[in-house]
Design an enzyme around this catalytic site. Structure first.
Site, PDB file in Angstrom:
ATOM      1  NE  ARG A   1      -9.861  -3.993  -8.256  1.00 48.03           N
ATOM      2  CZ  ARG A   1     -10.440  -3.838  -9.456  1.00 48.03           C
ATOM      3  NH1 ARG A   1     -11.212  -4.773  -9.928  1.00 48.03           N
ATOM      4  NH2 ARG A   1     -10.222  -2.749 -10.175  1.00 48.03           N
TER       5      ARG A   1
ATOM      6  CD  GLU B   1      -5.752  -0.611   0.819  1.00 51.06           C
ATOM      7  OE1 GLU B   1      -6.088  -0.791  -0.356  1.00 51.06           O
ATOM      8  OE2 GLU B   1      -5.678  -1.534   1.653  1.00 51.06           O
ATOM      9  CG  PHE B   2     -11.531   1.470  -1.291  1.00 49.65           C
ATOM     10  CD1 PHE B   2     -12.266   0.693  -0.398  1.00 49.65           C
ATOM     11  CD2 PHE B   2     -11.497   2.839  -1.099  1.00 49.65           C
ATOM     12  CE1 PHE B   2     -12.964   1.280   0.654  1.00 49.65           C
ATOM     13  CE2 PHE B   2     -12.188   3.440  -0.052  1.00 49.65           C
ATOM     14  CZ  PHE B   2     -12.925   2.653   0.829  1.00 49.65           C
TER      15      PHE B   2
ATOM     16  CB  VAL C   1      -0.947   0.002   1.228  1.00 46.84           C
ATOM     17  CG1 VAL C   1      -1.681   1.329   1.362  1.00 46.84           C
ATOM     18  CG2 VAL C   1      -1.945  -1.145   1.121  1.00 46.84           C
TER      19      VAL C   1
ATOM     20  CG  LEU D   1     -22.246 -11.333  -8.384  1.00 45.36           C
ATOM     21  CD1 LEU D   1     -23.497 -10.924  -9.152  1.00 45.36           C
ATOM     22  CD2 LEU D   1     -22.653 -12.013  -7.068  1.00 45.36           C
TER      23      LEU D   1
ATOM     24  CB  CYS E   1      -7.738  -7.237   1.829  1.00 44.00           C
ATOM     25  SG  CYS E   1      -6.336  -6.146   1.598  1.00 44.00           S
TER      26      CYS E   1
ATOM     27  NE  ARG F   1       0.100 -11.194   2.147  1.00 44.09           N
ATOM     28  CZ  ARG F   1       0.214  -9.878   2.305  1.00 44.09           C
ATOM     29  NH1 ARG F   1       0.236  -9.360   3.512  1.00 44.09           N
ATOM     30  NH2 ARG F   1       0.304  -9.095   1.243  1.00 44.09           N
TER      31      ARG F   1
ATOM     32  CB  THR G   1      -3.184  -3.008  10.613  1.00 40.21           C
ATOM     33  OG1 THR G   1      -3.717  -3.047   9.286  1.00 40.21           O
ATOM     34  CG2 THR G   1      -2.760  -1.602  10.937  1.00 40.21           C
TER      35      THR G   1
HETATM   36  C1  UDX Z   1      -9.414  -6.516  -1.954  1.00 41.36           C
HETATM   37  C2  UDX Z   1     -10.410  -5.395  -2.301  1.00 41.36           C
HETATM   38  O1  UDX Z   1     -10.974  -5.625  -3.585  1.00 41.36           O
HETATM   39  C3  UDX Z   1      -9.729  -4.046  -2.238  1.00 41.36           C
HETATM   40  O2  UDX Z   1     -10.681  -3.020  -2.494  1.00 41.36           O
HETATM   41  C4  UDX Z   1      -9.155  -3.900  -0.842  1.00 41.36           C
HETATM   42  O3  UDX Z   1      -8.629  -2.664  -0.591  1.00 41.36           O
HETATM   43  C5  UDX Z   1      -8.157  -5.005  -0.578  1.00 41.36           C
HETATM   44  O4  UDX Z   1      -8.834  -6.257  -0.690  1.00 41.36           O
HETATM   45  P1  UDX Z   1      -7.509  -7.883  -3.192  1.00 41.36           P
HETATM   46  O5  UDX Z   1      -7.268  -8.578  -1.891  1.00 41.36           O
HETATM   47  O6  UDX Z   1      -6.332  -7.447  -3.981  1.00 41.36           O
HETATM   48  O7  UDX Z   1      -8.425  -6.580  -2.962  1.00 41.36           O
HETATM   49  O8  UDX Z   1      -8.325  -8.910  -4.098  1.00 41.36           O
HETATM   50  P2  UDX Z   1      -9.733  -8.977  -4.849  1.00 41.36           P
HETATM   51  O9  UDX Z   1      -9.534  -8.778  -6.290  1.00 41.36           O
HETATM   52  O10 UDX Z   1     -10.751  -8.151  -4.194  1.00 41.36           O
HETATM   53  O11 UDX Z   1     -10.072 -10.537  -4.615  1.00 41.36           O
HETATM   54  C6  UDX Z   1     -10.137 -11.082  -3.292  1.00 41.36           C
HETATM   55  C7  UDX Z   1     -10.404 -12.574  -3.359  1.00 41.36           C
HETATM   56  O12 UDX Z   1     -11.713 -12.817  -3.806  1.00 41.36           O
HETATM   57  C8  UDX Z   1      -9.501 -13.351  -4.284  1.00 41.36           C
HETATM   58  O13 UDX Z   1      -9.175 -14.577  -3.688  1.00 41.36           O
HETATM   59  C9  UDX Z   1     -10.343 -13.559  -5.528  1.00 41.36           C
HETATM   60  O14 UDX Z   1      -9.965 -14.698  -6.270  1.00 41.36           O
HETATM   61  C10 UDX Z   1     -11.712 -13.736  -4.899  1.00 41.36           C
HETATM   62  N1  UDX Z   1     -12.806 -13.369  -5.806  1.00 41.36           N
HETATM   63  C11 UDX Z   1     -12.955 -12.084  -6.236  1.00 41.36           C
HETATM   64  C12 UDX Z   1     -13.730 -14.340  -6.176  1.00 41.36           C
HETATM   65  O15 UDX Z   1     -13.614 -15.512  -5.782  1.00 41.36           O
HETATM   66  N2  UDX Z   1     -14.763 -13.971  -6.974  1.00 41.36           N
HETATM   67  C13 UDX Z   1     -14.955 -12.710  -7.423  1.00 41.36           C
HETATM   68  O16 UDX Z   1     -15.936 -12.456  -8.132  1.00 41.36           O
HETATM   69  C14 UDX Z   1     -14.020 -11.732  -7.049  1.00 41.36           C
END
Ligand code: UDX
Length: 450
Positions: free
Chosen positions: A153, A150-151, A11, A252, A262, A329, A86
């Site tokens: 990905r 932060e949001f 981040v 979805l 996260c 992770r 954190t």
């Molecule tokens: C997420 C949030 O999207 C982000 O806004 C936040 O700040 C940090 O956490 P990230 O951890 O990088 O980001 O991954 P993300 O793309 O959100 O996917 C999280 C998990 O959900 C992954 O294991 C992904 O494979 C899974 N996922 C995501 C699904 O199984 N289906 C989906 O439709 C979307």
């Protein structure tokens, strides 16, 4: 504006680089001196598409520097961003030790009027706590504390920063609002929606957003289970409900359960916060349990397949928690691989980016540099990460390399028909096999529903 960033992790680095791109002068500090030395040589501690090039460009432009001196980093900065880790505590609560320590450490060096901006994901009330900590250490209240969650990905962090759906800014005084408006001015001018609210709201928004997204995933995964029994196709259901703008199509995609740094941590923290405030988040509590069970259930689905003899080799394609990251992770592989090994299977594995990180967590795995090599002699192949490389797999070549014919596509990347045409027995998520569908006539359905 002169900005300092405490923490050069995922981040902190992304935010520093993007703030530099917005025209600010950013000085980034980390307690890990080796990390700083590597960064000055252009070596990043993580893989994030485009980040290495963006860091190099910001440094060439003289907008981004790395320093091991906290005083140099903080002294003349109008805004000091905290982006330290954190981690999860034992009961799902958030361990604030590092961020509280960072707040204490920066206290003597803050210039009068500085705004301390919390970027790290923290539980509600943390800004108030940090305000007290800094005021005590500094014996003054000539500073502000704001929240700016932060949001980002992993895999699309730069794009998420520069073109976000919104920026949430939690401020409790007009000065902080003015400073943060100046920081984000280029984005405000570009029409990016800015939400100014109090720091308590901003802290809660961060968790509520991630908890809600994780709920969407948990929901569609449960729908996938139903599709498998009832003969539906979860992709069609997701498309059908996603077209309703109140629902939306994103998040979805059914799969092996959410992972990463996260969602698992944030849902646990949100549930913990609910419990500690006497406002239990029962949907989230259920979601956490469902997501854990899902990984075990999928491991069981593989190991209980009668056509797969104990002692056979299972090839796992993808150990990253999702595509375009080297992060493992809480990835599905970290649960599924040990469970397969416990059930007596040998495991070979491949991942385009995450093998180095996975070796610390997964033992007794035969790692391969190429997916086809990984599939050699396999009784079953299991796809766990949605890498584009796997979407384009040559199934004839894969089938030839394998000893058996089972293909578990837990990301629904491949065509069941093409798999069948190559002699593979395809098992997807929430999508029945074509042959099963044909058999699943009205009479079966009526019998199934009694
Ligand atoms: C997420 C949030 O999207 C982000 O806004 C936040 O700040 C940090 O956490 P990230 O951890 O990088 O980001 O991954 P993300 O793309 O959100 O996917 C999280 C998990 O959900 C992954 O294991 C992904 O494979 C899974 N996922 C995501 C699904 O199984 N289906 C989906 O439709 C979307």
């Amino acid at each position: 504006m002169k900005i300092s960033m405490i923490g050069a992790g995922y981040v902190g680095l992304t935010t520093s680089t993007c703030l530099a791109q917005l025209g600010h002068e950013v000085s980034c500090h980390d307690v890990d001196e080796d990390r700083l030395v590597n960064l000055t040589k252009g070596r990043l501690p993580l893989f994030e598409p485009g980040l290495a090039g963006a860091v190099a460009a910001a440094r060439r432009a003289g907008k981004l520097e790395f320093t091991s001196s906290l005083q140099d980093c903080v002294a003349d900065a109008q805004a000091v961003f905290l982006a330290v880790g954190t981690p999860s505590g034992p009961g799902g609560d958030i361990d604030l030790t590092d961020i509280e320590h960072a707040a204490r450490q920066i206290s003597p060096y803050l210039m009068s009027g500085a705004v301390v901006v919390v970027k790290s994901t923290v539980v509600v009330g943390t800004c108030t706590r940090l305000r007290k900590i800094i005021a005590t250490a500094r014996r003054s209240t000539d500073f502000s504390v704001a929240s700016n969650p932060e949001f980002l990905r992993e895999g699309s962090a730069l794009q998420d920063f520069m073109c976000p759906d919104r920026v949430v800014i939690g401020v409790d005084d007009g000065h902080s609002q003015a400073v943060l408006s100046d920081i984000y001015r280029p984005m405000i001018d570009d029409g990016v929606p800015m939400m100014f609210t109090g720091s308590t709201n901003a802290e809660l928004i961060k968790y509520a957003a991630n908890a809600f997204l994780a709920l969407k995933i948990g929901f569609i995964n449960d729908v996938a289970n139903l599709c498998e029994k009832a003969g539906g196709d979860v992709s069609a259901i997701a498309a059908g409900i996603g077209l309703d703008r109140r629902i939306g199509a994103a998040f979805l995609t059914a799969g092996p359960g959410y992972g990463g740094s996260c969602f698992p941590k944030d849902t646990r923290a949100f549930a913990h916060t609910g419990r500690s405030y006497g406002a239990p988040q029962l949907l989230i509590e259920a979601l956490i349990a469902r997501n854990e069970d899902r990984k075990l259930m999928l491991a069981q689905r593989i190991s209980s397949d009668r056509s797969l003899p104990r002692g056979a080799t299972v090839t796992v394609l993808g150990v990253a928690f999702k595509a375009n990251t080297d992060d493992v992770r809480e990835s599905a592989a970290l649960t599924i691989v040990p469970n397969l090994q416990k059930a007596g299977f040998k495991v070979r594995a491949h991942d385009p980016k995450a093998m180095a990180n996975a070796t610390a967590h997964l033992h007794g795995v035969h790692w391969c540099e190429c997916p086809y090599q990984a599939c050699e002699g396999a009784g079953a192949v299991v796809i766990l990460t949605e890498w584009e490389d796997y979407r384009g797999l040559d199934l004839a070549r894969l089938a030839q390399a394998m000893h058996g014919s089972l293909l578990f596509d837990f990301r629904n990347l491949l065509s069941p028909d093409e798999a069948a045409a190559n002699g593979l027995r395809y098992v997807g998520i929430g999508r029945p096999v074509a042959a099963d569908l044909a058999r699943f006539d009205v009479a079966d359905r009526l019998a199934a529903t009694g």
